[in-house]
Design a protein around this motif. Sequence first.
Motif, PDB file in Angstrom:
ATOM      1  N   LEU A  53       6.529 -10.490  -8.680  1.00 31.12           N
ATOM      2  CA  LEU A  53       5.734  -9.698  -7.745  1.00 31.12           C
ATOM      3  C   LEU A  53       6.571  -8.620  -7.047  1.00 31.12           C
ATOM      4  O   LEU A  53       6.221  -8.156  -5.958  1.00 31.12           O
ATOM      5  CB  LEU A  53       5.070 -10.595  -6.688  1.00 31.12           C
ATOM      6  CG  LEU A  53       4.075 -11.641  -7.207  1.00 31.12           C
ATOM      7  CD1 LEU A  53       3.532 -12.470  -6.051  1.00 31.12           C
ATOM      8  CD2 LEU A  53       2.937 -10.986  -7.968  1.00 31.12           C
ATOM      9  N   ASN A  54       7.683  -8.227  -7.685  1.00 30.82           N
ATOM     10  CA  ASN A  54       8.569  -7.197  -7.128  1.00 30.82           C
ATOM     11  C   ASN A  54       9.177  -7.580  -5.785  1.00 30.82           C
ATOM     12  O   ASN A  54       9.660  -6.724  -5.048  1.00 30.82           O
ATOM     13  CB  ASN A  54       7.817  -5.865  -6.967  1.00 30.82           C
ATOM     14  CG  ASN A  54       7.364  -5.306  -8.294  1.00 30.82           C
ATOM     15  OD1 ASN A  54       8.148  -5.173  -9.228  1.00 30.82           O
ATOM     16  ND2 ASN A  54       6.078  -4.979  -8.396  1.00 30.82           N
ATOM     17  N   LEU A  55       9.171  -8.871  -5.472  1.00 35.90           N
ATOM     18  CA  LEU A  55       9.692  -9.347  -4.197  1.00 35.90           C
ATOM     19  C   LEU A  55      10.537 -10.598  -4.429  1.00 35.90           C
ATOM     20  O   LEU A  55      10.023 -11.627  -4.878  1.00 35.90           O
ATOM     21  CB  LEU A  55       8.551  -9.678  -3.227  1.00 35.90           C
ATOM     22  CG  LEU A  55       7.640  -8.512  -2.822  1.00 35.90           C
ATOM     23  CD1 LEU A  55       6.365  -9.048  -2.177  1.00 35.90           C
ATOM     24  CD2 LEU A  55       8.370  -7.587  -1.864  1.00 35.90           C
ATOM     25  N   ALA A  56      11.819 -10.525  -4.109  1.00 35.64           N
ATOM     26  CA  ALA A  56      12.717 -11.655  -4.345  1.00 35.64           C
ATOM     27  C   ALA A  56      12.268 -12.908  -3.595  1.00 35.64           C
ATOM     28  O   ALA A  56      12.540 -14.034  -4.028  1.00 35.64           O
ATOM     29  CB  ALA A  56      14.140 -11.277  -3.925  1.00 35.64           C
ATOM     30  N   PHE A  57      11.565 -12.700  -2.491  1.00 40.27           N
ATOM     31  CA  PHE A  57      11.095 -13.824  -1.676  1.00 40.27           C
ATOM     32  C   PHE A  57      10.201 -14.766  -2.483  1.00 40.27           C
ATOM     33  O   PHE A  57      10.165 -15.972  -2.233  1.00 40.27           O
ATOM     34  CB  PHE A  57      10.332 -13.272  -0.469  1.00 40.27           C
ATOM     35  CG  PHE A  57       9.785 -14.326   0.452  1.00 40.27           C
ATOM     36  CD1 PHE A  57      10.598 -14.931   1.392  1.00 40.27           C
ATOM     37  CD2 PHE A  57       8.460 -14.713   0.376  1.00 40.27           C
ATOM     38  CE1 PHE A  57      10.097 -15.916   2.237  1.00 40.27           C
ATOM     39  CE2 PHE A  57       7.945 -15.690   1.225  1.00 40.27           C
ATOM     40  CZ  PHE A  57       8.774 -16.287   2.164  1.00 40.27           C
ATOM     41  N   PHE A  58       9.456 -14.215  -3.469  1.00 37.83           N
ATOM     42  CA  PHE A  58       8.518 -15.025  -4.246  1.00 37.83           C
ATOM     43  C   PHE A  58       9.120 -15.536  -5.556  1.00 37.83           C
ATOM     44  O   PHE A  58       8.403 -16.150  -6.354  1.00 37.83           O
ATOM     45  CB  PHE A  58       7.261 -14.208  -4.558  1.00 37.83           C
ATOM     46  CG  PHE A  58       6.421 -13.897  -3.357  1.00 37.83           C
ATOM     47  CD1 PHE A  58       5.755 -14.897  -2.667  1.00 37.83           C
ATOM     48  CD2 PHE A  58       6.316 -12.591  -2.887  1.00 37.83           C
ATOM     49  CE1 PHE A  58       4.985 -14.617  -1.555  1.00 37.83           C
ATOM     50  CE2 PHE A  58       5.544 -12.296  -1.767  1.00 37.83           C
ATOM     51  CZ  PHE A  58       4.884 -13.311  -1.091  1.00 37.83           C
ATOM     52  N   ASP A  59      10.399 -15.273  -5.792  1.00 34.50           N
ATOM     53  CA  ASP A  59      11.013 -15.633  -7.074  1.00 34.50           C
ATOM     54  C   ASP A  59      11.846 -16.908  -6.922  1.00 34.50           C
ATOM     55  O   ASP A  59      12.939 -16.879  -6.349  1.00 34.50           O
ATOM     56  CB  ASP A  59      11.902 -14.485  -7.564  1.00 34.50           C
ATOM     57  CG  ASP A  59      12.261 -14.609  -9.036  1.00 34.50           C
ATOM     58  OD1 ASP A  59      12.221 -15.749  -9.562  1.00 34.50           O
ATOM     59  OD2 ASP A  59      12.570 -13.590  -9.659  1.00 34.50           O
ATOM     60  N   PRO A  60      11.365 -18.052  -7.447  1.00 32.26           N
ATOM     61  CA  PRO A  60      12.073 -19.319  -7.251  1.00 32.26           C
ATOM     62  C   PRO A  60      13.088 -19.645  -8.347  1.00 32.26           C
ATOM     63  O   PRO A  60      13.693 -20.716  -8.328  1.00 32.26           O
ATOM     64  CB  PRO A  60      10.924 -20.337  -7.282  1.00 32.26           C
ATOM     65  CG  PRO A  60       9.976 -19.759  -8.297  1.00 32.26           C
ATOM     66  CD  PRO A  60      10.071 -18.253  -8.137  1.00 32.26           C
ATOM     67  N   ARG A  61      13.293 -18.739  -9.289  1.00 32.44           N
ATOM     68  CA  ARG A  61      14.147 -19.066 -10.429  1.00 32.44           C
ATOM     69  C   ARG A  61      15.598 -19.328 -10.012  1.00 32.44           C
ATOM     70  O   ARG A  61      16.132 -18.634  -9.148  1.00 32.44           O
ATOM     71  CB  ARG A  61      14.102 -17.933 -11.453  1.00 32.44           C
ATOM     72  CG  ARG A  61      12.787 -17.833 -12.207  1.00 32.44           C
ATOM     73  CD  ARG A  61      12.774 -16.617 -13.119  1.00 32.44           C
ATOM     74  NE  ARG A  61      12.756 -15.359 -12.362  1.00 32.44           N
ATOM     75  CZ  ARG A  61      12.786 -14.157 -12.934  1.00 32.44           C
ATOM     76  NH1 ARG A  61      12.892 -14.056 -14.250  1.00 32.44           N
ATOM     77  NH2 ARG A  61      12.738 -13.069 -12.175  1.00 32.44           N
TER      78      ARG A  61
END
Length: 252
Positions: free
Chosen positions: A115-123
Amino acid sequence: MSASKRPRSQARRIGLIVSLSVAGLLVAGALGIVIWSQVGVMDAEAGPLGSVRSDDRVVVSDTGGNVVMTPASGESTVGLVFIPGAKVQAEAYESKLSGLVADDGMTVVISRPWLNLAFFDPRPLSDFTSVAPGVDSWLVGGHSLGGVRACQLAPDADGLVLFGSYCANDLSDSGLPVLSISGAEDGLSTPAKIQDSRGMLPADAEFVEIAGASHASFGDYGPQAGDGTPTIDDADMTAEITASVAELVARL
């Protein structure tokens, strides 16, 4: 139908209506976040991007959904996983990070956050380092919000680099080699904010403030609302980043 059953039936209907309303609000909220994340994305500027793609010292590929830059010759033993700032296209960082590849022989993996937002990236970090299995040591870093996410991934890395950013989690006892590169003209991650968050990092963390650099100076995506006015040119900014990271690599 008896009078005693009507209240229970009515209660079930009300409960169903409330449940459907809540579900509708959740769906609408999620849809709103998705739409918002795609609006106002800052794309890479054509000139700097073209200069990297024409540089015969750097090989650029799309591997595992990431931008991967590797040296055209020689063995690469040190890598950097780089996480972009909010709503900034991954390719916008290629030019400013290219010196690490061309001059120092590093591998650079620039992620494309969900979503172009690191906050939503759990990888986890391993999802990015796995694209270059030959690299022995890995730094993790990021710009702005990407740096905040990099701090969360740092315990699994060999070192941390912050680009116009700071940590929200405490790494003061981690023992990690840490480099914080900031801009004297940064209007978003201001010098004051960088200093205020210093306690989150190890006591021996290195701090480099680049004269004339703004928040957007760390990438090539144009001016950013609320930022300061940069006075440093692209070549000097790239050279400053390259030299500063090289010093951290020497500490690994």
